[in-house]
Write a protein that holds these residues in place. Structure first.
Motif, mmCIF file in Angstrom:
data_model
loop_
_atom_site.group_PDB
_atom_site.id
_atom_site.type_symbol
_atom_site.label_atom_id
_atom_site.label_comp_id
_atom_site.label_asym_id
_atom_site.label_seq_id
_atom_site.Cartn_x
_atom_site.Cartn_y
_atom_site.Cartn_z
ATOM 1 N N ASN A 1 0.848 -1.183 0.000
ATOM 2 C CA ASN A 1 0.000 0.000 0.000
ATOM 3 C C ASN A 1 0.885 1.235 0.000
ATOM 4 N N SER A 2 0.844 1.985 -1.069
ATOM 5 C CA SER A 2 1.727 3.134 -1.213
ATOM 6 C C SER A 2 1.515 4.187 -0.142
ATOM 7 N N SER A 3 0.357 4.155 0.509
ATOM 8 C CA SER A 3 0.077 5.148 1.537
ATOM 9 C C SER A 3 0.692 4.759 2.880
ATOM 10 N N GLN A 4 1.227 3.541 2.972
ATOM 11 C CA GLN A 4 1.844 3.083 4.196
ATOM 12 C C GLN A 4 3.317 2.795 3.962
ATOM 13 N N LYS A 5 4.053 2.705 5.061
ATOM 14 C CA LYS A 5 5.484 2.454 4.985
ATOM 15 C C LYS A 5 5.734 0.957 4.866
ATOM 16 N N THR A 6 6.280 0.528 3.743
ATOM 17 C CA THR A 6 6.525 -0.891 3.502
ATOM 18 C C THR A 6 7.626 -1.403 4.416
ATOM 19 N N VAL A 7 7.376 -2.537 5.064
ATOM 20 C CA VAL A 7 8.369 -3.162 5.933
ATOM 21 C C VAL A 7 9.030 -4.314 5.190
ATOM 22 N N ILE A 8 10.362 -4.351 5.230
ATOM 23 C CA ILE A 8 11.134 -5.422 4.619
ATOM 24 C C ILE A 8 11.621 -6.340 5.732
ATOM 25 N N SER A 9 11.230 -7.599 5.703
ATOM 26 C CA SER A 9 11.677 -8.559 6.714
ATOM 27 C C SER A 9 12.848 -9.374 6.174
ATOM 28 N N LEU A 10 13.985 -9.305 6.859
ATOM 29 C CA LEU A 10 15.151 -10.116 6.520
ATOM 30 C C LEU A 10 15.121 -11.347 7.410
ATOM 31 N N VAL A 11 14.901 -12.505 6.817
ATOM 32 C CA VAL A 11 14.731 -13.742 7.574
ATOM 33 C C VAL A 11 16.049 -14.521 7.558
ATOM 34 N N THR A 12 16.634 -14.715 8.745
ATOM 35 C CA THR A 12 17.969 -15.294 8.854
ATOM 36 C C THR A 12 17.981 -16.528 9.745
ATOM 37 N N PRO A 13 18.244 -17.711 9.172
ATOM 38 C CA PRO A 13 18.453 -18.898 10.009
ATOM 39 C C PRO A 13 19.833 -18.819 10.670
ATOM 40 N N ILE A 14 19.913 -19.254 11.918
ATOM 41 C CA ILE A 14 21.170 -19.251 12.663
ATOM 42 C C ILE A 14 21.448 -20.657 13.168
ATOM 43 N N TYR A 15 22.662 -21.164 12.913
ATOM 44 C CA TYR A 15 23.065 -22.442 13.494
ATOM 45 C C TYR A 15 24.579 -22.457 13.695
ATOM 46 N N ASN A 16 25.003 -22.420 14.941
ATOM 47 C CA ASN A 16 26.418 -22.489 15.305
ATOM 48 C C ASN A 16 27.258 -21.446 14.574
ATOM 49 N N GLU A 17 26.878 -20.196 14.716
ATOM 50 C CA GLU A 17 27.569 -19.100 14.031
ATOM 51 C C GLU A 17 28.294 -18.180 15.021
ATOM 52 N N SER A 18 28.578 -18.655 16.227
ATOM 53 C CA SER A 18 29.058 -17.768 17.292
ATOM 54 C C SER A 18 30.400 -17.101 16.976
ATOM 55 N N ARG A 19 31.241 -17.737 16.166
ATOM 56 C CA ARG A 19 32.572 -17.183 15.907
ATOM 57 C C ARG A 19 32.533 -15.808 15.242
ATOM 58 N N HIS A 20 31.528 -15.605 14.427
ATOM 59 C CA HIS A 20 31.453 -14.317 13.720
ATOM 60 C C HIS A 20 30.090 -13.638 13.884
ATOM 61 N N LEU A 21 29.235 -14.188 14.734
ATOM 62 C CA LEU A 21 27.853 -13.728 14.794
ATOM 63 C C LEU A 21 27.737 -12.275 15.245
ATOM 64 N N GLU A 22 28.502 -11.880 16.243
ATOM 65 C CA GLU A 22 28.375 -10.506 16.739
ATOM 66 C C GLU A 22 28.756 -9.491 15.655
ATOM 67 N N ARG A 23 29.801 -9.799 14.900
ATOM 68 C CA ARG A 23 30.186 -8.897 13.803
ATOM 69 C C ARG A 23 29.088 -8.840 12.749
ATOM 70 N N PHE A 24 28.483 -9.994 12.444
ATOM 71 C CA PHE A 24 27.385 -10.038 11.484
ATOM 72 C C PHE A 24 26.196 -9.222 11.974
ATOM 73 N N LEU A 25 25.847 -9.359 13.245
ATOM 74 C CA LEU A 25 24.700 -8.642 13.795
ATOM 75 C C LEU A 25 24.919 -7.129 13.767
ATOM 76 N N LYS A 26 26.135 -6.696 14.042
ATOM 77 C CA LYS A 26 26.434 -5.265 13.989
ATOM 78 C C LYS A 26 26.208 -4.721 12.583
ATOM 79 N N MET A 27 26.626 -5.498 11.584
ATOM 80 C CA MET A 27 26.506 -5.056 10.192
ATOM 81 C C MET A 27 25.044 -5.016 9.740
#
Length: 267
Positions: A12-38
């Motif tokens: 609906n052009s009269s409303q603000k479109t929301v974009i959902s980024l859907v991210t599966p996570i599995y054993n990503e702790s080594r770099h996860l914090e850097r990824f989340l910051k980005m």
């Protein structure tokens, strides 16, 4: 198909479109914090929602997710047991509130700065689905021969059997109008999601675009999880969903009628 709703009214052009980024996570702790910051700092217009599905990680990925000081709108869900990427995406699509959904991996193989150009055709009303293609542009990136050949073979078979030509069926970056992906009955739990969703999209009346994206493959020491066994499984999924699956179960009754072909024999 019954009870199809009349029209897709999600953008609906009269409303603000929301974009959902859907991210599966599995054993990503080594770099996860850097990824989340980005990804938290990533500018997405009009607005973004981050949806993380922790697939019962055995490391402290979920703890990192839970404690991260997000500035973006965020939704975090933990699976009770490990089920695979496809199952995590299925749950993420169900929980996401955005009008547009895009799949995002929790690593740095893809350039998240390119997301905006992938979602823009959908926002502009020029596409219903957009695939990012690792194979549609000239560049200096060298692909690993084995994975490159497997991807091209699987994509070729998918194209032949589904009737929908794409250059990179196995790409992570897939953009969907939420009203489409939420009305597809997804079944695959692991990496079979890619050929399954492509086969099911191919039977709908959609405007599908492909745009080139960058790709920086990581190795297994860096956390890459897909193996040759997943390639064999993908091959099985390509044949199953295109030739043998019960197509009457592909979609929900609430799939908008504008995406349903007029041919009464389309299933």
């Amino acid at each position: 198909m019954a009870k199809a709703i009349p029209k897709d009214k999600t953008l609906n052009s009269s409303q603000k479109t929301v974009i959902s980024l859907v991210t599966p996570i599995y054993n990503e702790s080594r770099h996860l914090e850097r990824f989340l910051k980005m990804i938290d700092a990533l500018p997405i217009e009009p607005s973004k929602e981050l949806v993380f599905i922790d697939d019962s990680s055995k490391d402290n990925s979920y703890e990192i997710l839970s404690k991260f000081p997000f500035k973006s709108k965020v939704l975090i869900h933990k699976q009770e047991k490990n089920q695979g990427k496809g199952a995590a995406l299925r749950k993420g699509f169900e929980l996401a509130s955005g009008e547009i959904l895009i799949v995002q991996d929790a690593d740095f193989e893809y350039d998240m700065e390119e997301i905006q150009k992938l979602i823009d055709p959908v926002i502009a009303g020029k596409a219903d689905v957009v695939y990012g293609s690792r194979f549609r542009k000239e560049g200096h990136q060298v692909h690993r021969t084995f994975h490159y050949l497997i991807n091209r073979i699987l994509t070729l078979l998918s194209n032949i059997l589904s009737g929908m030509y794409v250059s990179d069926m196995e790409t992570c970056y897939k953009v969907f109008k939420s009203v489409i992906i939420k009305n597809i009955n997804l079944e695959s739990n692991r990496f079979g999601f890619e050929p399954e969703v492509t086969a099911k999209l191919a039977r709908l009346k959609l405007r599908v675009q492909e745009h080139p994206i960058s790709y920086y493959p990581r190795n297994y020491l860096e956390g890459k999880k897909i193996t040759w066994k997943d390639g064999v499984a993908a091959l099985r999924h390509i044949f199953y969903f295109n030739l043998f699956a019960n197509k009457k179960r592909f979609y929900k009754d609430t799939m908008p009628e504008q995406f349903i072909p007029k041919d009464s024999n389309w299933l």
